[in-house]
Design a protein around this motif. Sequence first.
Motif, PDB file in Angstrom:
ATOM      1  N   LEU A  33       0.845  -1.315  -0.046  1.00  0.00           N
ATOM      2  CA  LEU A  33       0.466  -0.114  -0.165  1.00  0.00           C
ATOM      3  C   LEU A  33       0.500   0.996  -0.079  1.00  0.00           C
ATOM      4  O   LEU A  33       1.971   1.295   0.399  1.00  0.00           O
ATOM      5  CB  LEU A  33      -1.072  -0.345   1.567  1.00  0.00           C
ATOM      6  N   GLY A  34      -0.266   1.918  -1.082  1.00  0.00           N
ATOM      7  CA  GLY A  34       1.156   3.426  -1.128  1.00  0.00           C
ATOM      8  C   GLY A  34       0.283   4.652  -1.034  1.00  0.00           C
ATOM      9  O   GLY A  34      -1.000   4.753  -1.594  1.00  0.00           O
ATOM     10  N   TRP A  35       0.733   5.602  -0.288  1.00  0.00           N
ATOM     11  CA  TRP A  35       0.087   6.869  -0.204  1.00  0.00           C
ATOM     12  C   TRP A  35       1.073   8.119  -1.062  1.00  0.00           C
ATOM     13  O   TRP A  35       2.063   8.064  -0.588  1.00  0.00           O
ATOM     14  CB  TRP A  35      -0.002   7.493   0.762  1.00  0.00           C
ATOM     15  N   PHE A  36       0.257   8.522  -2.197  1.00  0.00           N
ATOM     16  CA  PHE A  36       1.240   9.720  -2.640  1.00  0.00           C
ATOM     17  C   PHE A  36       0.255  11.802  -2.166  1.00  0.00           C
ATOM     18  O   PHE A  36      -1.063  10.910  -2.030  1.00  0.00           O
ATOM     19  CB  PHE A  36       1.022   9.793  -3.954  1.00  0.00           C
ATOM     20  N   ILE A  92      -4.106  16.861  -2.001  1.00  0.00           N
ATOM     21  CA  ILE A  92      -4.258  15.484  -2.386  1.00  0.00           C
ATOM     22  C   ILE A  92      -4.197  14.279  -2.212  1.00  0.00           C
ATOM     23  O   ILE A  92      -3.310  14.282  -2.376  1.00  0.00           O
ATOM     24  CB  ILE A  92      -5.821  15.538  -3.437  1.00  0.00           C
ATOM     25  N   TYR A  93      -4.360  13.598  -1.689  1.00  0.00           N
ATOM     26  CA  TYR A  93      -4.058  12.967  -1.072  1.00  0.00           C
ATOM     27  C   TYR A  93      -5.016  10.904  -2.408  1.00  0.00           C
ATOM     28  O   TYR A  93      -5.929  10.846  -1.353  1.00  0.00           O
ATOM     29  CB  TYR A  93      -3.956  11.982   0.721  1.00  0.00           C
ATOM     30  N   PHE A  94      -3.816  10.872  -2.323  1.00  0.00           N
ATOM     31  CA  PHE A  94      -4.032   9.182  -2.892  1.00  0.00           C
ATOM     32  C   PHE A  94      -3.247   8.114  -2.412  1.00  0.00           C
ATOM     33  O   PHE A  94      -2.063   8.131  -1.829  1.00  0.00           O
ATOM     34  CB  PHE A  94      -3.834   9.472  -4.904  1.00  0.00           C
ATOM     35  N   CYS A  95      -4.584   6.931  -2.115  1.00  0.00           N
ATOM     36  CA  CYS A  95      -3.772   5.385  -2.237  1.00  0.00           C
ATOM     37  C   CYS A  95      -3.992   4.801  -2.824  1.00  0.00           C
ATOM     38  O   CYS A  95      -4.867   4.793  -3.928  1.00  0.00           O
ATOM     39  CB  CYS A  95      -4.814   5.252  -0.899  1.00  0.00           C
ATOM     40  N   ALA A  96      -2.882   3.573  -3.266  1.00  0.00           N
ATOM     41  CA  ALA A  96      -2.598   3.502  -3.948  1.00  0.00           C
ATOM     42  C   ALA A  96      -1.717   1.699  -4.030  1.00  0.00           C
ATOM     43  O   ALA A  96      -1.493   1.293  -2.807  1.00  0.00           O
ATOM     44  CB  ALA A  96      -1.736   3.380  -5.159  1.00  0.00           C
ATOM     45  N   LEU A  97      -2.122   0.554  -5.162  1.00  0.00           N
ATOM     46  CA  LEU A  97      -1.609  -0.649  -4.351  1.00  0.00           C
ATOM     47  C   LEU A  97      -0.488  -1.201  -5.410  1.00  0.00           C
ATOM     48  O   LEU A  97      -0.816  -1.214  -6.898  1.00  0.00           O
ATOM     49  CB  LEU A  97      -2.938  -1.623  -4.641  1.00  0.00           C
ATOM     50  N   ASN A  98      -0.098  -1.311  -5.352  1.00  0.00           N
ATOM     51  CA  ASN A  98       1.623  -2.356  -6.036  1.00  0.00           C
ATOM     52  C   ASN A  98       2.010  -3.687  -5.572  1.00  0.00           C
ATOM     53  O   ASN A  98       1.778  -4.518  -4.415  1.00  0.00           O
ATOM     54  CB  ASN A  98       2.858  -1.522  -5.247  1.00  0.00           C
TER      55      ASN A  98
END
Length: 125
Positions: A33-36, A92-98
């Motif tokens: 899990l990542g946050w950008f 704006i904070y985005f979550c993402a899956l890697n």
Amino acid sequence: VQLQASGGGLVQPGGSLRISCVASGGPFTPYSLGWFRQAPGKEREFVAAISYRTRQTYYSDPVKGRFTIYRDNAKNTGYLQLNNLKPDDTAIYFCALNPYYTLSDLTSRSRYDYWGQGTLVTVSS
């Protein structure tokens, strides 16, 4: 996999927020899990990540010591605790899956397969 980020809002400098990212429609556990975040007029930048394999956490220098990333696989949910917020954290904070787990993979936007829609965090007095 669909990701839904929430929990953003307006907070004063020095304040705290916890933002969440709920995954649905597919597996959550085998992904890191990542946050950008993306501030107005700036590129999207890496904030934090947690490896699915080792649970190792990684942070960008501006947030190290103030933000904490963690996940609850039973709830298919990831979190980012934001403490001691500063006006420069406004974004704006985005979550993402890697699907990968190394530092170089987790800090690279191109290695992420799924992205949420983002949640706005505004730090202002």
